[in-house]
Design an enzyme around this catalytic site. Structure first.
Site, PDB file in Angstrom:
ATOM      1  N   TYR A  77      -3.541  -0.549  10.016  1.00  0.00           N
ATOM      2  CA  TYR A  77      -3.368  -0.776   8.577  1.00  0.00           C
ATOM      3  C   TYR A  77      -1.962  -0.320   8.147  1.00  0.00           C
ATOM      4  O   TYR A  77      -1.262  -1.041   7.429  1.00  0.00           O
ATOM      5  CB  TYR A  77      -4.447  -0.015   7.808  1.00  0.00           C
ATOM      6  CG  TYR A  77      -4.472  -0.295   6.318  1.00  0.00           C
ATOM      7  CD1 TYR A  77      -5.093  -1.437   5.813  1.00  0.00           C
ATOM      8  CD2 TYR A  77      -3.861   0.572   5.411  1.00  0.00           C
ATOM      9  CE1 TYR A  77      -5.118  -1.699   4.454  1.00  0.00           C
ATOM     10  CE2 TYR A  77      -3.878   0.310   4.047  1.00  0.00           C
ATOM     11  CZ  TYR A  77      -4.512  -0.821   3.578  1.00  0.00           C
ATOM     12  OH  TYR A  77      -4.529  -1.087   2.226  1.00  0.00           O
ATOM     13  N   SER A  83       0.862  -1.192   0.000  1.00  0.00           N
ATOM     14  CA  SER A  83       0.000   0.000   0.000  1.00  0.00           C
ATOM     15  C   SER A  83       0.893   1.236   0.000  1.00  0.00           C
ATOM     16  O   SER A  83       2.097   1.147   0.319  1.00  0.00           O
ATOM     17  CB  SER A  83      -0.868   0.001   1.265  1.00  0.00           C
ATOM     18  OG  SER A  83      -1.484   1.251   1.475  1.00  0.00           O
TER      19      SER A  83
HETATM   20  P1  NAP Z   1     -11.867  -5.143  -1.027  1.00  0.00           P
HETATM   21  O1  NAP Z   1     -12.688  -4.893  -2.224  1.00  0.00           O
HETATM   22  O2  NAP Z   1     -12.415  -4.872   0.334  1.00  0.00           O
HETATM   23  O3  NAP Z   1     -11.278  -6.604  -1.118  1.00  0.00           O
HETATM   24  C1  NAP Z   1     -10.636  -7.229  -0.035  1.00  0.00           C
HETATM   25  C2  NAP Z   1     -10.717  -8.713  -0.241  1.00  0.00           C
HETATM   26  O4  NAP Z   1     -10.110  -9.382   0.880  1.00  0.00           O
HETATM   27  C3  NAP Z   1     -12.158  -9.200  -0.324  1.00  0.00           C
HETATM   28  O5  NAP Z   1     -12.255 -10.195  -1.311  1.00  0.00           O
HETATM   29  C4  NAP Z   1     -12.359  -9.780   1.061  1.00  0.00           C
HETATM   30  O6  NAP Z   1     -13.363 -10.748   1.107  1.00  0.00           O
HETATM   31  C5  NAP Z   1     -11.007 -10.381   1.310  1.00  0.00           C
HETATM   32  N1  NAP Z   1     -10.878 -10.700   2.723  1.00  0.00           N
HETATM   33  C6  NAP Z   1     -10.976  -9.857   3.764  1.00  0.00           C
HETATM   34  N2  NAP Z   1     -10.876 -10.535   4.922  1.00  0.00           N
HETATM   35  C7  NAP Z   1     -10.722 -11.843   4.592  1.00  0.00           C
HETATM   36  C8  NAP Z   1     -10.582 -13.039   5.331  1.00  0.00           C
HETATM   37  N3  NAP Z   1     -10.602 -13.048   6.679  1.00  0.00           N
HETATM   38  N4  NAP Z   1     -10.437 -14.198   4.664  1.00  0.00           N
HETATM   39  C9  NAP Z   1     -10.440 -14.231   3.320  1.00  0.00           C
HETATM   40  N5  NAP Z   1     -10.564 -13.138   2.558  1.00  0.00           N
HETATM   41  C10 NAP Z   1     -10.719 -11.950   3.192  1.00  0.00           C
HETATM   42  O7  NAP Z   1     -10.585  -4.201  -1.080  1.00  0.00           O
HETATM   43  P2  NAP Z   1      -9.433  -4.028  -2.180  1.00  0.00           P
HETATM   44  O8  NAP Z   1      -9.185  -2.579  -2.274  1.00  0.00           O
HETATM   45  O9  NAP Z   1      -9.687  -4.812  -3.390  1.00  0.00           O
HETATM   46  O10 NAP Z   1      -8.213  -4.647  -1.357  1.00  0.00           O
HETATM   47  C11 NAP Z   1      -7.355  -5.646  -1.867  1.00  0.00           C
HETATM   48  C12 NAP Z   1      -5.975  -5.447  -1.282  1.00  0.00           C
HETATM   49  O11 NAP Z   1      -5.440  -4.213  -1.769  1.00  0.00           O
HETATM   50  C13 NAP Z   1      -5.947  -5.334   0.249  1.00  0.00           C
HETATM   51  O12 NAP Z   1      -4.797  -5.986   0.746  1.00  0.00           O
HETATM   52  C14 NAP Z   1      -5.846  -3.846   0.477  1.00  0.00           C
HETATM   53  O13 NAP Z   1      -5.280  -3.525   1.698  1.00  0.00           O
HETATM   54  C15 NAP Z   1      -4.959  -3.447  -0.691  1.00  0.00           C
HETATM   55  N6  NAP Z   1      -4.967  -2.044  -1.062  1.00  0.00           N
HETATM   56  C16 NAP Z   1      -6.108  -1.430  -1.478  1.00  0.00           C
HETATM   57  C17 NAP Z   1      -6.039  -0.104  -1.849  1.00  0.00           C
HETATM   58  C18 NAP Z   1      -7.249   0.652  -2.334  1.00  0.00           C
HETATM   59  O14 NAP Z   1      -7.147   1.874  -2.512  1.00  0.00           O
HETATM   60  N7  NAP Z   1      -8.372   0.020  -2.574  1.00  0.00           N
HETATM   61  C19 NAP Z   1      -4.848   0.591  -1.791  1.00  0.00           C
HETATM   62  C20 NAP Z   1      -3.718  -0.063  -1.366  1.00  0.00           C
HETATM   63  C21 NAP Z   1      -3.781  -1.397  -1.012  1.00  0.00           C
HETATM   64  P3  NAP Z   1     -14.837 -10.324   1.643  1.00  0.00           P
HETATM   65  O15 NAP Z   1     -15.265  -9.143   0.830  1.00  0.00           O
HETATM   66  O16 NAP Z   1     -15.637 -11.538   1.426  1.00  0.00           O
HETATM   67  O17 NAP Z   1     -14.668  -9.959   3.078  1.00  0.00           O
END
Ligand code: NAP
Length: 250
Positions: free
Chosen positions: A155, A142
């Protein structure tokens, strides 16, 4: 372009049916990889998009907060595909609260999913990868691997750790033919950032700072993911590749 080809490779992607994980899983499938989609609550739409790519896809329900899930994920990939070539440690959570009020639960939950599960899933996958002296591990870091953020202390701690674990594993496993790298996405339009995008003040402040002038999308990670999953990156080790529309350059 053959060095980017993933035909015959098998990949595990956590959080694969939504958000950034879905963008990454679609990219790896389009490049030819079979995909084990690991989800806590799978979404049919995300799974269907990947099934349409003509590769083998297997969907597994797993909760990464449970240590037992780690072995189950890797053994399912080996049972279905015979091996693990690529692991994308994408699943992650965020909790927002001022540091002064931050709860132990919000600290532990975030560290468990974002850091502990990332390390132990990498360990379990690497044990299989070492048998063939080949593997590609991609952790999702991130901007908060570099910056402190606002009201997201666990986080920021967890993603700082992801960057450091990436380097630590890269150092140990390069000799086994395994590359370990990370992608640090910028501000991307997914569930993770819904609260930010709905806050007009924070949303404007964020957009004003992004040189590209827009939020990123899951598709914006596709090139970086295929690069780090393929032979094109065989001499890239322990790198944190920032995909942020220029945010960190400001
Ligand atoms: P998201 O749409 O909330 O996706 C997160 C995913 O992780 C979902 O599929 C969620 O499943 C899964 N997850 C959460 N807890 C879990 C658990 N206990 N067991 C199995 N799966 C689990 O968010 P995203 O933005 O795509 O995030 C993906 C990654 O990118 C994360 O590591 C996040 O920190 C990182 N990231 C995101 C951003 C951003 O701006 N969006 C920026 C930097 C980094 P459920 O929905 O079923 O809970």
């Amino acid at each position: 372009m053959t060095s980017f080809d993933l035909t015959g490779r098998s990949a595990i992607v956590t959080g694969a049916s939504t958000g950034l994980g879905n963008g990454i899983a679609r990219a790896l499938a389009a490049a030819g990889a079979d995909i084990l989609m690991v989800d806590r609550a799978p979404r049919e739409a995300g799974i269907d998009e990947i099934k349409g790519k003509g590769v083998r896809t297997v969907s597994l329900l797993a909760d990464l907060s449970r240590q037992e899930s780690i072995g189950e994920i890797v053994s399912t990939a080996i049972r279905e595909f015979g091996k693990v070539d690529i692991l994308v440690n994408n699943a992650g959570i965020i909790r927002r609260a001022p540091a002064i009020d931050f709860s132990e639960k919000d600290w532990d939950d975030v560290m468990n999913i974002n850091t502990k599960a990332v390390f132990f899933l990498a360990q379990a996958a690497a044990r299989d990868m070492m048998k063939r002296k080949y593997g590609k591990i991609i952790n999702i870091a991130s901007l908060l691997s570099f910056q402190g953020g606002i009201i997201v202390p666990s986080y920021a701690a967890s993603k700082g750790a992801v960057a450091q674990v990436t380097k630590a594993l890269a150092n140990e496993w390069a000799q086994h033919g395994i590359t370990v790298n990370a992608i640090a996405p910028g501000y991307m339009a997914t569930n993770n950032t819904k609260a930010l995008r709905e806050d007009p003040v924070r949303s404007k402040a964020i957009l004003d700072r992004i040189p590209a002038g827009r939020w990123g999308t899951p598709d914006d990670l596709q090139g970086a993911a295929v690069f780090l999953a393929s032979a094109a990156s065989d001499y890239v080790n322990g790198h944190v590749l920032v995909v942020d529309g220029g945010w960190l350059a400001r």
